[in-house]
Design a protein around this motif. Structure first.
Motif, PDB file in Angstrom:
ATOM      1  N   PHE A 112       5.588  -5.431   8.088  1.00  0.00           N
ATOM      2  CA  PHE A 112       4.482  -4.527   7.768  1.00  0.00           C
ATOM      3  C   PHE A 112       3.156  -5.277   7.866  1.00  0.00           C
ATOM      4  N   ARG A 113       2.113  -4.522   8.209  1.00  0.00           N
ATOM      5  CA  ARG A 113       0.785  -5.105   8.350  1.00  0.00           C
ATOM      6  C   ARG A 113      -0.120  -4.752   7.172  1.00  0.00           C
ATOM      7  N   HIS A 114       0.018  -3.511   6.683  1.00  0.00           N
ATOM      8  CA  HIS A 114      -0.857  -3.031   5.624  1.00  0.00           C
ATOM      9  C   HIS A 114      -0.038  -2.627   4.405  1.00  0.00           C
ATOM     10  N   LEU A 115      -0.474  -3.037   3.228  1.00  0.00           N
ATOM     11  CA  LEU A 115       0.091  -2.545   1.974  1.00  0.00           C
ATOM     12  C   LEU A 115      -0.947  -1.674   1.294  1.00  0.00           C
ATOM     13  N   LEU A 116      -0.535  -0.461   0.903  1.00  0.00           N
ATOM     14  CA  LEU A 116      -1.454   0.456   0.243  1.00  0.00           C
ATOM     15  C   LEU A 116      -1.004   0.692  -1.190  1.00  0.00           C
ATOM     16  N   VAL A 117      -1.957   1.078  -2.034  1.00  0.00           N
ATOM     17  CA  VAL A 117      -1.679   1.321  -3.448  1.00  0.00           C
ATOM     18  C   VAL A 117      -2.236   2.685  -3.843  1.00  0.00           C
ATOM     19  N   ILE A 118      -1.405   3.441  -4.547  1.00  0.00           N
ATOM     20  CA  ILE A 118      -1.829   4.711  -5.130  1.00  0.00           C
ATOM     21  C   ILE A 118      -1.154   4.828  -6.485  1.00  0.00           C
ATOM     22  N   ASP A 119      -1.814   5.444  -7.456  1.00  0.00           N
ATOM     23  CA  ASP A 119      -1.253   5.568  -8.803  1.00  0.00           C
ATOM     24  C   ASP A 119      -0.549   6.910  -8.989  1.00  0.00           C
ATOM     25  N   ASP A 120       0.254   6.996 -10.049  1.00  0.00           N
ATOM     26  CA  ASP A 120       1.070   8.191 -10.258  1.00  0.00           C
ATOM     27  C   ASP A 120       0.309   9.345 -10.901  1.00  0.00           C
ATOM     28  N   ASP A 121      -1.008   9.208 -11.068  1.00  0.00           N
ATOM     29  CA  ASP A 121      -1.826  10.346 -11.493  1.00  0.00           C
ATOM     30  C   ASP A 121      -2.792  10.733 -10.378  1.00  0.00           C
ATOM     31  N   GLU A 122      -2.421  10.392  -9.126  1.00  0.00           N
ATOM     32  CA  GLU A 122      -3.294  10.657  -7.990  1.00  0.00           C
ATOM     33  C   GLU A 122      -2.559  11.401  -6.878  1.00  0.00           C
ATOM     34  N   ILE A 123      -3.320  12.182  -6.135  1.00  0.00           N
ATOM     35  CA  ILE A 123      -2.813  12.930  -4.976  1.00  0.00           C
ATOM     36  C   ILE A 123      -3.606  12.469  -3.755  1.00  0.00           C
ATOM     37  N   ALA A 124      -2.891  12.047  -2.721  1.00  0.00           N
ATOM     38  CA  ALA A 124      -3.554  11.557  -1.514  1.00  0.00           C
ATOM     39  C   ALA A 124      -3.892  12.701  -0.570  1.00  0.00           C
ATOM     40  N   MET A 132      -7.192   4.849   5.898  1.00  0.00           N
ATOM     41  CA  MET A 132      -7.275   3.516   5.289  1.00  0.00           C
ATOM     42  C   MET A 132      -6.890   2.437   6.297  1.00  0.00           C
ATOM     43  N   CYS A 133      -5.799   2.656   7.006  1.00  0.00           N
ATOM     44  CA  CYS A 133      -5.359   1.670   7.998  1.00  0.00           C
ATOM     45  C   CYS A 133      -6.381   1.526   9.120  1.00  0.00           C
ATOM     46  N   ARG A 134      -6.893   2.649   9.585  1.00  0.00           N
ATOM     47  CA  ARG A 134      -7.869   2.612  10.679  1.00  0.00           C
ATOM     48  C   ARG A 134      -9.155   1.919  10.237  1.00  0.00           C
ATOM     49  N   ALA A 135      -9.557   2.141   8.992  1.00  0.00           N
ATOM     50  CA  ALA A 135     -10.763   1.484   8.487  1.00  0.00           C
ATOM     51  C   ALA A 135     -10.584  -0.029   8.466  1.00  0.00           C
ATOM     52  N   ALA A 136      -9.411  -0.492   8.025  1.00  0.00           N
ATOM     53  CA  ALA A 136      -9.151  -1.931   8.020  1.00  0.00           C
ATOM     54  C   ALA A 136      -9.266  -2.503   9.425  1.00  0.00           C
ATOM     55  N   ILE A 143      -9.173  -6.241   3.166  1.00  0.00           N
ATOM     56  CA  ILE A 143      -8.902  -5.377   2.013  1.00  0.00           C
ATOM     57  C   ILE A 143      -9.861  -4.192   2.100  1.00  0.00           C
ATOM     58  N   VAL A 144      -9.342  -2.984   1.854  1.00  0.00           N
ATOM     59  CA  VAL A 144     -10.171  -1.778   1.907  1.00  0.00           C
ATOM     60  C   VAL A 144      -9.953  -0.957   0.638  1.00  0.00           C
ATOM     61  N   GLY A 145     -11.041  -0.500   0.057  1.00  0.00           N
ATOM     62  CA  GLY A 145     -10.976   0.415  -1.076  1.00  0.00           C
ATOM     63  C   GLY A 145     -11.395   1.798  -0.655  1.00  0.00           C
ATOM     64  N   GLY A 146     -11.028   2.785  -1.467  1.00  0.00           N
ATOM     65  CA  GLY A 146     -11.409   4.162  -1.194  1.00  0.00           C
ATOM     66  C   GLY A 146     -11.683   4.908  -2.490  1.00  0.00           C
ATOM     67  N   PRO A 147     -12.312   6.068  -2.414  1.00  0.00           N
ATOM     68  CA  PRO A 147     -12.721   6.792  -3.617  1.00  0.00           C
ATOM     69  C   PRO A 147     -11.560   7.453  -4.350  1.00  0.00           C
ATOM     70  N   GLN A 148     -11.632   7.390  -5.664  1.00  0.00           N
ATOM     71  CA  GLN A 148     -10.742   8.135  -6.549  1.00  0.00           C
ATOM     72  C   GLN A 148     -11.554   9.311  -7.088  1.00  0.00           C
ATOM     73  N   VAL A 149     -11.345  10.474  -6.512  1.00  0.00           N
ATOM     74  CA  VAL A 149     -12.124  11.659  -6.867  1.00  0.00           C
ATOM     75  C   VAL A 149     -11.557  12.265  -8.147  1.00  0.00           C
ATOM     76  N   PRO A 150     -12.342  12.354  -9.214  1.00  0.00           N
ATOM     77  CA  PRO A 150     -11.797  12.883 -10.472  1.00  0.00           C
ATOM     78  C   PRO A 150     -11.536  14.384 -10.394  1.00  0.00           C
ATOM     79  N   VAL A 151     -10.389  14.776 -10.916  1.00  0.00           N
ATOM     80  CA  VAL A 151     -10.039  16.192 -11.041  1.00  0.00           C
ATOM     81  C   VAL A 151      -9.862  16.452 -12.535  1.00  0.00           C
TER      82      VAL A 151
END
Length: 332
Positions: A112-124, A132-136, A143-151
């Protein structure tokens, strides 16, 4: 296949049949703790990803007794609806769960080239992984971060979206100087191998901030950081998290983490502790003015108090204060 750690800290609870680990290009790690319904929703959003990349998911169950999250997701893996593994991280704590998942990815998915992280209170979003991969790749970022939009649980709480506790640190895609959270993150395999396990410092297990510390250390090693504004995840915010005492506690905690991370960064340099403390005192002295500027700009007293609470947290850390909000997850 390389075995899991021999100390019994990690075990495999389930896996997809016929998993061709050597073909996996990206691995998504998903920690879970006592959220069986929410982790199923997160997993469903991963099933719906629009990408030609071969990816696998590692769910890290961090409740080693009841294992409700693992029990909820294992059928999806065993039916082959989702490719990957369900593991149990037997040592309780946020950092322990991440370390277990990241080490399992290194051991079980050799290419694998990219490892991504998402939490169990989030929807992608459906294009999250691809973006994310394309941005990297296009930004040349390690390392790339992205927004966690609050719901928010209630529509009236939407006014909190611009509070610094919830608002993303950046608005546009591009290179950035710092990243702070693993809630929506991509890390290159080469970064993990260079940093080495344990990736996250277990001293942050119940406070949070292990991710911020890891990202700070990675940046100090010269790894390039980026931000992808289009790769969104949507984070559930329960009503509890817009109460004044929770906002205050989180803001103080952010200050504590800031001090601890900076002390680690400066370790070994002359007068490191004194310099960090002096900076904290300077920030505390300036915080009323900074708060007044925020109040004039936003009209929000809670937003205005944020720099005051962060500065207080920085100073309180010098006297041993540590707000371990994850120690009692039911109150978080």
């Amino acid at each position: 296949m390389i075995p899991l750690p021999s100390d019994g800290s990690v075990s495999i609870a389930g896996r997809s049949p016929g998993l061709a680990a050597e073909t996996i290009e990206a691995v998504v790690t998903l920690p879970t703790f006592k959220r069986p319904e929410q982790v199923l929703a997160t997993l469903a959003s991963l099933k719906a990803q629009r990408t030609a990349r071969r990816f696998a998911v590692i769910v890290m169950e961090n409740e080693a007794e009841a294992r409700d999250g693992a029990k909820a997701v294992i059928p999806s893996f065993e039916r082959g609806e989702m490719s990957g593994l369900v593991i149990v991280a037997h040592e309780r704590g946020n950092c322990s769960a991440y370390n277990a998942g990241w080490q399992t990815a290194i051991l079980h998915f050799p290419n694998f080239r990219h490892l991504l992280v998402i939490d169990d209170d989030e929807i992608a979003d459906p294009d999250w992984l691809e973006r994310m991969c394309r941005a990297a790749e296009t930004l040349g970022a390690d390392i790339v971060g992205g927004p966690q939009v609050p719901v928010f649980a209630e529509p009236a709480h939407a006014r909190w979206a611009e509070h610094p506790v919830f608002a993303p640190p950046y608005r546009e895609t591009g290179g950035v100087a710092a990243l702070y959270s693993s809630g929506n993150l991509l890390v290159g395999r080469h970064v993990l191998t260079a940093m080495g396990p344990p990736f996250l410092d277990l001293r942050f297990n119940f406070m949070g901030g292990g991710d911020s510390d890891f990202l700070s250390r990675a940046a100090a090693k010269g790894f390039v950081l980026g931000w992808c504004a289009e790769a969104k995840v949507h984070e559930t915010v329960p009503a509890r998290r817009v109460e004044a005492d929770w906002i205050r506690a989180r803001s103080l905690r952010n200050g504590v983490i800031s001090t601890l991370v900076e002390k680690k960064k400066r370790a070994g340099t002359p007068l490191a502790g004194a310099k960090v403390f002096a900076k904290s005192l300077a920030l505390l002295a300036a915080s009323p003015l900074r708060g007044a500027v925020r109040l004039a700009r936003t009209g929000s007293l809670a937003t205005a108090l944020y720099p005051v609470h962060v500065a207080l947290g920085r100073v309180m850390a010098e006297f041993g204060y540590a707000n371990e909000q994850y120690r009692q997850p039911e109150k978080n």
